[in-house]
Scaffold this active site. Structure first.
Site, short mmCIF file in Angstrom:
data_model
loop_
_atom_site.label_atom_id
_atom_site.label_comp_id
_atom_site.label_asym_id
_atom_site.label_seq_id
_atom_site.Cartn_x
_atom_site.Cartn_y
_atom_site.Cartn_z
N ASN A 106 -4.84 2.55 -3.52
CA ASN A 106 -6.05 3.27 -4.06
C ASN A 106 -5.86 4.72 -4.03
O ASN A 106 -5.43 5.45 -3.10
CB ASN A 106 -7.23 3.04 -2.87
CG ASN A 106 -7.78 1.89 -3.00
OD1 ASN A 106 -7.69 0.84 -3.94
ND2 ASN A 106 -8.63 1.37 -1.98
N GLN A 107 -5.93 5.31 -5.10
CA GLN A 107 -5.75 7.01 -5.33
C GLN A 107 -7.07 7.51 -5.92
O GLN A 107 -7.08 7.92 -6.93
CB GLN A 107 -4.36 7.17 -6.10
CG GLN A 107 -3.20 6.78 -5.52
CD GLN A 107 -3.03 7.45 -4.10
OE1 GLN A 107 -3.45 8.69 -3.91
NE2 GLN A 107 -2.40 6.76 -3.28
N ASP A 130 0.82 -1.20 0.04
CA ASP A 130 -0.08 0.03 -0.03
C ASP A 130 0.97 1.43 -0.01
O ASP A 130 2.13 1.05 0.37
CB ASP A 130 -0.71 -0.26 1.35
CG ASP A 130 -1.87 1.29 1.34
OD1 ASP A 130 -2.23 1.73 0.51
OD2 ASP A 130 -1.97 1.61 2.61
N ARG A 131 0.43 2.33 -0.40
CA ARG A 131 1.15 3.64 -0.56
C ARG A 131 1.10 4.53 0.94
O ARG A 131 2.08 4.25 1.66
CB ARG A 131 1.14 4.54 -1.76
CG ARG A 131 2.04 5.32 -1.89
CD ARG A 131 1.95 6.42 -2.98
NE ARG A 131 0.96 7.45 -2.43
CZ ARG A 131 0.41 8.65 -2.98
NH1 ARG A 131 0.72 8.74 -4.20
NH2 ARG A 131 -0.27 9.48 -2.34
N ASP A 132 -0.10 4.90 0.81
CA ASP A 132 -0.21 6.07 1.96
C ASP A 132 -0.49 5.39 3.38
O ASP A 132 -1.20 4.35 3.55
CB ASP A 132 -1.63 6.89 1.87
CG ASP A 132 -1.59 7.63 0.51
OD1 ASP A 132 -0.79 8.35 0.28
OD2 ASP A 132 -2.34 7.35 -0.43
N HIS A 146 -5.44 17.32 6.89
CA HIS A 146 -5.79 18.49 6.13
C HIS A 146 -6.88 19.24 6.85
O HIS A 146 -7.91 18.91 7.02
CB HIS A 146 -6.56 17.93 4.72
CG HIS A 146 -5.85 17.02 3.76
ND1 HIS A 146 -4.88 17.99 2.85
CD2 HIS A 146 -5.57 15.89 3.90
CE1 HIS A 146 -4.23 16.69 2.22
NE2 HIS A 146 -4.79 15.40 2.54
#
Ligand SMILES: [Mg+2]
Ligand SMILES: [Zn+2]
Length: 211
Positions: free
Chosen positions: A58-59, A7-9, A18
């Site tokens: 997932n992006q 996975d990335r994030d 944010h």
């Protein structure tokens, strides 16, 4: 085992708070993309074990209007170059850019590649020329564990021992093989398992779940 799907994030790069929207999410701006500590070293360790590596992420940010495709590419270049500087190498990168409630109509769909579905993992394994049963899936979210387990991968959860979501990882189809605090620790667990050395604490319960 032959490959590691990542996975990335929250695994490769830090999640971002944010302030405007009051949510923790992927980075949207250049200044928000920061690699997590020891990630290049972890990737290098996996490379040294002869494991192929791919990002499966997932992006939906483009679909939701949070960032432009060029920014996703910029993050990618930065990620790959920082990993390369640390001696590591990622073989392939796969994104699901869809979202069922996307603003952008071309990306609005209920697809087969958005984790917890397994489409992205299937594509990654096929392109890496490995079977899904020969893959570790490493992620910091329930969708990563679900997708990995449905696909027949061995799953590793990146999280804290005393975590808010560990109660959800106790279900038999979600429960990871290992819990690691970061990618470096996950890579070392993989090394212990593959070389049959060292103490591998398998299927740990988190403190909250035990309480
Ligand atoms: Mg994640
Ligand atoms: Zn998709």
């Amino acid at each position: 085992m032959k490959a590691v799907l990542l996975d990335r994030d929250g695994v490769i790069n830090a999640l971002v708070y944010h302030e405007d929207a009051g949510v923790i999410d992927a980075p949207f701006k250049r200044s928000q993309f920061k690699l997590l500590p020891r990630v290049p070293e972890a990737i290098r360790l996996l490379n040294d074990m002869g494991l192929k590596t791919a990002i499966v992420s997932n992006q939906p940010g483009i679909a939701k209007g949070h960032l432009k495709p060029t920014m996703l590419k910029a993050f990618e270049r930065r990620m790959l170059s920082e990993i390369r500087s640390g001696g590591g190498h990622i073989d392939r990168i796969f994104y699901c850019r869809h979202h069922p409630k996307a603003k952008r109509r071309d990306l609005r769909q209920t697809c087969r590649c958005r984790k917890p579905e397994i489409g992205l993992l299937e594509i990654a394994a096929a392109e890496l020329h490995v079977s899904l049963a020969e893959c570790y899936m490493i992620g910091d979210g329930i969708p990563d564990l679900l997708a990995g387990s449905r696909a027949g991968c061995r799953t590793i959860f990146i999280g804290r021992w005393k975590c808010e979501i560990c109660q959800f990882t106790e279900a038999p189809h979600v429960r990871p093989a290992f819990v690691a605090k970061d990618l470096w620790e996950a890579a070392r667990l993989i090394r212990s398992e593959m070389t049959g050395t060292g103490q591998v604490a398998s299927s740990p319960n988190c403190l909250v779940a035990q309480a």
